[in-house]
Enzyme design. Structure first.
Site, mmCIF file in Angstrom:
data_model
loop_
_atom_site.group_PDB
_atom_site.id
_atom_site.type_symbol
_atom_site.label_atom_id
_atom_site.label_comp_id
_atom_site.label_asym_id
_atom_site.label_seq_id
_atom_site.Cartn_x
_atom_site.Cartn_y
_atom_site.Cartn_z
ATOM 1 N N HIS A 185 -10.308 1.195 1.670
ATOM 2 C CA HIS A 185 -9.265 2.865 1.957
ATOM 3 C C HIS A 185 -10.592 3.425 2.280
ATOM 4 O O HIS A 185 -10.469 4.804 3.152
ATOM 5 C CB HIS A 185 -8.660 3.247 0.960
ATOM 6 C CG HIS A 185 -7.299 2.636 0.857
ATOM 7 N ND1 HIS A 185 -6.764 2.990 1.984
ATOM 8 C CD2 HIS A 185 -6.488 1.758 0.017
ATOM 9 C CE1 HIS A 185 -4.837 2.813 1.423
ATOM 10 N NE2 HIS A 185 -5.081 2.021 0.777
ATOM 11 N N HIS A 227 -8.749 -3.968 -1.796
ATOM 12 C CA HIS A 227 -8.507 -3.565 -0.709
ATOM 13 C C HIS A 227 -8.746 -1.792 -1.169
ATOM 14 O O HIS A 227 -8.750 -1.290 0.445
ATOM 15 C CB HIS A 227 -6.978 -3.472 -1.425
ATOM 16 C CG HIS A 227 -6.188 -2.588 -0.730
ATOM 17 N ND1 HIS A 227 -4.665 -2.968 -0.092
ATOM 18 C CD2 HIS A 227 -5.384 -1.535 -0.570
ATOM 19 C CE1 HIS A 227 -3.937 -2.587 -0.092
ATOM 20 N NE2 HIS A 227 -4.307 -0.439 -0.473
ATOM 21 N N GLU A 228 -9.281 -1.234 -2.238
ATOM 22 C CA GLU A 228 -9.208 0.160 -1.940
ATOM 23 C C GLU A 228 -10.408 0.507 -2.018
ATOM 24 O O GLU A 228 -10.827 1.305 -1.141
ATOM 25 C CB GLU A 228 -8.965 0.466 -3.976
ATOM 26 C CG GLU A 228 -7.386 0.368 -4.570
ATOM 27 C CD GLU A 228 -6.771 0.832 -4.347
ATOM 28 O OE1 GLU A 228 -6.874 1.654 -2.981
ATOM 29 O OE2 GLU A 228 -5.153 -0.051 -4.479
ATOM 30 N N CYS A 285 1.149 -0.946 0.025
ATOM 31 C CA CYS A 285 -0.418 0.235 0.223
ATOM 32 C C CYS A 285 0.985 0.969 0.088
ATOM 33 O O CYS A 285 1.994 1.107 0.448
ATOM 34 C CB CYS A 285 -0.619 -0.043 1.205
ATOM 35 S SG CYS A 285 -1.940 1.266 1.433
#
Ligand code: NI
Length: 180
Positions: A146, A142-143, A100
């Protein structure tokens, strides 16, 4: 071209839920997305979420093309997802090493669904729905994390599978160029 400084883990902006985009016609939105793409490419990311450049907005960008940080990854053409939501996670899961840009030089082995179905808006504000798998599905999971204020270390099963790239034998092994 504007490359923005990527916020690092510990910054409060990375720990909060982002706000949905409502105005798809604003120049500001276009400019923010252009900055996100420039920043992702500059730092050799395969994805970037708006909070990483200090924007509390539900926007992610992703692209994989000959990436030195992920040499064995499949290519994925540039994509921009606005207000993305995962509708379905496959029961089948897989563990793999993730990095990341908010944790430079570090990797962690994270278990995620192998395929997902997501819904999002594109740049024109149109709704898109797609099912993706493998690395593509991993990047989007993953994004989207965020956008919900979650960084991958919060998803570790085992802290022993987290550390600096140059010190992790298991990570180096899978990333050796001579290994398929
Ligand atoms: Ni990230």
């Amino acid at each position: 071209m504007t490359v923005i400084n990527v916020l690092k883990m510990g910054d409060p902006c990375l720990a909060v839920k982002s706000k949905p985009v409502v105005d798809f016609k604003s120049n500001e939105l276009q400019m923010n997305i252009a900055d996100m793409i420039d920043t992702m490419r500059h730092y050799q990311g395969v994805g970037l979420a708006a909070p990483q450049i200090g924007l509390s907005q539900q926007i992610i960008v992703l692209e994989v093309a000959d990436n030195s940080r992920y040499p064995q990854a499949q290519s994925i053409k540039l994509d921009i997802l606005i207000n993305p939501v995962i509708l379905q996670f496959s029961e089948q899961k897989e563990a793999a090493w993730e990095g990341c840009l908010s944790l430079p030089g570090m990797r962690g082995r994270i278990t995620r669904s192998v395929s997902i179905t997501y819904q999002a808006r594109n740049l024109a504000g149109e709704q898109v729905k797609q099912t993706v798998k493998d690395f593509h599905a991993r990047i989007i999971q993953h994004e989207i994390d965020h956008l919900n204020g979650i960084l991958y270390p919060q998803r570790l099963n085992d802290l022993a599978e987290f550390g600096f790239e140059e010190s992790l034998p298991a990570f180096q092994q899978i990333n050796r160029p001579d290994v398929n």
